[in-house]
Design an enzyme around this catalytic site. Sequence first.
Site: not given
Length: 192
Positions: A67, A129, A158
Site C-alpha cells: 500500500d 485506495k 479499497k
Amino acid sequence: KLCDEAKKYNFKSVCVNPCHVAYANELLKNSDVLVCTVIGFPLGANTMETKWMETQDAVSNGASEIDMVINIGKAKEHDYDYIKNEIAGVVAMAQGKTVKVIIETCYLSDEEKEEVCKAATLAKANFVKTSTGFGTGGATEADVKLMKASISENMFVKASGAVRTIDDVEKMVKAGASRIGASSGVAIMNNK
C-alpha cells in the site's frame, strides 16, 4: 493479536509497518491471510527512489501486498507524470505482488482524484485506495464512486478510513469498493 484476529475472522490481509513484515509473515505462514505493508507512509513525501527501495525490501521480507502513498504535493502541483512514474516503479519492484495506491482523497479535488486514478491505471497498479487514516478525512461514498469510474475495469477500489460499522461497509461496497481497510474489523465482524 492482529495476526490471530485476522486468521480467526478470515481477513484478506493484515497491514503492518515495514519493520514488522518478516515477523507477521512468520506468524501467518500456515494461513490464507496475506501480509500487507505501507510504503511512503503516511505522508507520501519520500523520493520515488526511496519508495522503490522500501518496496523491494518489503517484498524480500515476505510482503504480499504493498500500500503506497502517492506524493500528495506532486498531485497538488498536477504533476501526474511524476505520480505515474513513482507508482510504476513501485509496481516493478513489487514483482507481481498486489499494489494499492493511497491517494489521500481528503486533500484532493475531484479532478485531481480522477487524474491520480488515471495515473495509477497507466502505471498498472491493482487498486486505488481512499486514505491512510491519518488525514483529515476517510472514505466517502462519493469518492469511492468517483474512483471506481476513473480506473480501468481490471482495477479495484479499497475504501479505508472512517469505515467503522457494518453499515459503513455496506455503503462502501454498494458505491464500488472491492476491499475495506478498517482498524475496527473485529467489531464490524461482531456487528457492534
